[in-house]
Scaffold this active site. Structure first.
Site, PDB file in Angstrom:
ATOM      1  N   HIS A 239      21.995  32.807 -30.341  1.00 54.12           N
ATOM      2  CA  HIS A 239      22.043  31.347 -29.879  1.00 54.12           C
ATOM      3  C   HIS A 239      19.727  31.453 -29.216  1.00 54.12           C
ATOM      4  O   HIS A 239      19.476  30.262 -29.782  1.00 54.12           O
ATOM      5  CB  HIS A 239      22.841  30.997 -27.887  1.00 54.12           C
ATOM      6  CG  HIS A 239      23.756  30.381 -28.002  1.00 54.12           C
ATOM      7  ND1 HIS A 239      25.031  30.103 -27.975  1.00 54.12           N
ATOM      8  CD2 HIS A 239      24.908  30.933 -29.771  1.00 54.12           C
ATOM      9  CE1 HIS A 239      26.433  30.194 -28.510  1.00 54.12           C
ATOM     10  NE2 HIS A 239      26.548  30.806 -29.538  1.00 54.12           N
TER      11      HIS A 239
ATOM     12  N   TYR B 230      16.940  29.197 -30.186  1.00 50.78           N
ATOM     13  CA  TYR B 230      16.222  28.001 -30.249  1.00 50.78           C
ATOM     14  C   TYR B 230      14.030  28.516 -30.209  1.00 50.78           C
ATOM     15  O   TYR B 230      13.988  27.772 -30.765  1.00 50.78           O
ATOM     16  CB  TYR B 230      15.853  28.483 -28.352  1.00 50.78           C
ATOM     17  CG  TYR B 230      18.106  28.108 -28.029  1.00 50.78           C
ATOM     18  CD1 TYR B 230      18.085  26.533 -28.109  1.00 50.78           C
ATOM     19  CD2 TYR B 230      18.372  28.289 -27.041  1.00 50.78           C
ATOM     20  CE1 TYR B 230      19.606  26.191 -28.022  1.00 50.78           C
ATOM     21  CE2 TYR B 230      19.008  28.739 -26.389  1.00 50.78           C
ATOM     22  CZ  TYR B 230      20.011  27.374 -27.031  1.00 50.78           C
ATOM     23  OH  TYR B 230      21.209  27.142 -26.649  1.00 50.78           O
TER      24      TYR B 230
ATOM     25  N   GLU C 170      29.119  26.947 -18.746  1.00 48.88           N
ATOM     26  CA  GLU C 170      29.398  27.323 -20.994  1.00 48.88           C
ATOM     27  C   GLU C 170      29.844  26.136 -21.208  1.00 48.88           C
ATOM     28  O   GLU C 170      30.284  25.490 -21.854  1.00 48.88           O
ATOM     29  CB  GLU C 170      29.922  28.120 -21.329  1.00 48.88           C
ATOM     30  CG  GLU C 170      30.532  29.751 -21.537  1.00 48.88           C
ATOM     31  CD  GLU C 170      28.750  30.283 -21.716  1.00 48.88           C
ATOM     32  OE1 GLU C 170      28.668  29.444 -22.958  1.00 48.88           O
ATOM     33  OE2 GLU C 170      28.721  31.181 -22.026  1.00 48.88           O
TER      34      GLU C 170
ATOM     35  N   ASP D 102      20.708  30.376 -21.689  1.00 51.92           N
ATOM     36  CA  ASP D 102      21.725  31.360 -22.453  1.00 51.92           C
ATOM     37  C   ASP D 102      20.667  32.741 -22.555  1.00 51.92           C
ATOM     38  O   ASP D 102      21.608  33.541 -22.805  1.00 51.92           O
ATOM     39  CB  ASP D 102      21.384  30.943 -23.739  1.00 51.92           C
ATOM     40  CG  ASP D 102      22.281  30.366 -24.501  1.00 51.92           C
ATOM     41  OD1 ASP D 102      23.521  30.935 -24.063  1.00 51.92           O
ATOM     42  OD2 ASP D 102      22.413  29.494 -25.338  1.00 51.92           O
TER      43      ASP D 102
ATOM     44  N   HIS E 144      33.549  30.218 -25.769  1.00 57.31           N
ATOM     45  CA  HIS E 144      33.246  31.186 -24.151  1.00 57.31           C
ATOM     46  C   HIS E 144      33.836  30.722 -22.845  1.00 57.31           C
ATOM     47  O   HIS E 144      34.186  31.049 -22.281  1.00 57.31           O
ATOM     48  CB  HIS E 144      31.693  31.373 -24.196  1.00 57.31           C
ATOM     49  CG  HIS E 144      31.216  32.001 -25.915  1.00 57.31           C
ATOM     50  ND1 HIS E 144      29.991  31.865 -25.616  1.00 57.31           N
ATOM     51  CD2 HIS E 144      31.001  32.431 -27.094  1.00 57.31           C
ATOM     52  CE1 HIS E 144      29.211  32.417 -26.320  1.00 57.31           C
ATOM     53  NE2 HIS E 144      30.588  32.908 -27.506  1.00 57.31           N
TER      54      HIS E 144
ATOM     55  N   GLU F 107      29.754  27.664 -27.302  1.00 54.38           N
ATOM     56  CA  GLU F 107      30.270  27.669 -26.246  1.00 54.38           C
ATOM     57  C   GLU F 107      31.069  27.412 -25.562  1.00 54.38           C
ATOM     58  O   GLU F 107      32.359  27.846 -24.907  1.00 54.38           O
ATOM     59  CB  GLU F 107      29.742  26.473 -25.236  1.00 54.38           C
ATOM     60  CG  GLU F 107      27.418  27.193 -26.053  1.00 54.38           C
ATOM     61  CD  GLU F 107      27.649  28.303 -25.281  1.00 54.38           C
ATOM     62  OE1 GLU F 107      28.154  29.128 -24.959  1.00 54.38           O
ATOM     63  OE2 GLU F 107      26.293  28.344 -24.929  1.00 54.38           O
TER      64      GLU F 107
END
Length: 347
Positions: free
Chosen positions: A123, A127, A187, A90, A224, A221
């Site tokens: 994103h 994390y 993606e 990402d 995307h 995602e």
């Protein structure tokens, strides 16, 4: 194939029309009127993307904070390694989306890519947020070092890294198309064995906060991947000189390589996780590859995997509407906003 290098799009060119004459290498004034764009239905994609707005620290992680120590050692290790994988994928996506937009001569593409880049940044933040909830700073840093040091992860990402860097070094139409192929795979396939691990935990009432976060990332995602596949098809249609057997063979070869590497990685990281069938996971990876090929206007290469072999995942990712119900627990999975960081006030 011709190797003509593209120039970055000018910010404003008042003598050019508002509606672009080409997605890349065309002419456009730089003025965006959503009611006068070359691909009108892309406005709906833009609206769906901005409708997905969310923030990482609005997901309540208090349950995961309590639960992480009770995971098996194999689950903990997989959790940290997969977060390391996802952050490795990402992080570059923010920059890659911005780089594509710099060469796009269609302002609607620039705007959509700006939203995608922003979401990829969220994103990556998520994390960091997830790890800060459950492990020490040293363990967080170690997880984020995996993309640089873990031999299995370096092998897993080798071709993706090469293509992304080739686009930076040589911004040709061919490299833009090839980068879109890898972005579509990223993606639409590369993330998914990792996502499946977190859904597997949630299916067993473990780390549901993390799973909720992943669901929101997954929803983004999917959008995307859909747009990048459409952009790929439209760019290829505008530049038929690249629509050759040589190029399609390149796509199929690299999809196969990517599938093999993804299966190898999933075996490496999930082999000791109870309840995950690695053969089923391999089938799921092939199913996702088929899906992305169809979206890019190409043929499936794994005819035995046209249906999802891990149908239970649909409870977490299909038809996501923001108030998803967990198939097993029948509880609302809409994220709970918290007043303090990570929901620690709920401990």
């Amino acid at each position: 194939m011709p190797k003509h290098l593209l120039e970055k799009a000018k910010t404003l060119e008042p003598l050019h029309p508002n509606k672009s004459t080409g997605l890349f290498g065309g002419e456009s004034s730089g003025i965006l009127n959503w009611n006068d764009i070359a691909y009108p239905h892309w406005y709906k994609i833009y609206k769906r993307l901005i409708g997905n707005y969310w923030q990482a620290d609005e997901v309540n992680m208090s349950g995961d904070v309590r639960q992480f120590s009770s995971l098996t050692e194999a689950e903990k290790e997989a959790y940290l390694r997969i977060i390391g994988l996802l952050s490795t994928l990402d992080g570059p996506q923010t920059r890659t989306a911005l780089l594509l937009s710099l060469y796009a001569t269609d302002v609607s593409v620039q705007s959509i890519m700006a939203v995608i880049a922003q979401q990829e940044a969220v994103h990556n933040e998520s994390y960091s947020y997830v790890l800060s909830s459950v492990v020490s700073l040293d363990e967080q840093n170690e997880s984020f070092q995996l993309g640089r040091k873990d031999p299995a992860l370096l092998k897993r990402n080798k071709h993706l890294i090469e293509q992304y860097n080739s686009f930076v070094e040589e911004p040709s139409m061919e490299n833009i198309l090839k980068t879109m192929v890898y972005t579509s795979l990223l993606e639409g396939m590369f993330f998914y064995s990792g996502f499946a691990f977190f859904y597997h935990l949630a299916r067993n009432n473990k780390m549901v906060g993390t799973s909720t976060m992943i669901s929101y990332i997954n929803r983004d995602e999917l959008e995307h991947g859909r747009f990048i596949a459409e952009l790929f098809r439209a760019t290829l249609a505008e530049n038929p000189v690249f629509n050759t057997k040589t190029f399609t063979d390149w796509v199929y070869t690299h999809v196969e390589k990517s599938v093999d590497l993804e299966m190898e990685w999933s075996t490496y990281v999930l082999t000791d996780i109870n309840g995950i069938d690695l053969d089923e996971m391999a089938g799921y990876i092939k199913y996702r590859a088929n899906k992305m090929l169809r979206m890019m206007g190409l043929s499936e290469i794994y005819p035995e995997y046209t249906e999802n072999p891990m149908k239970w995942i649909r409870a977490y990712v299909d038809n996501f509407d923001g108030t998803k119900t967990d198939f097993f627990e029948q509880k609302s999975r809409q994220y709970t906003k918290t007043s303090d960081l990570n929901g620690f006030d709920d401990l």
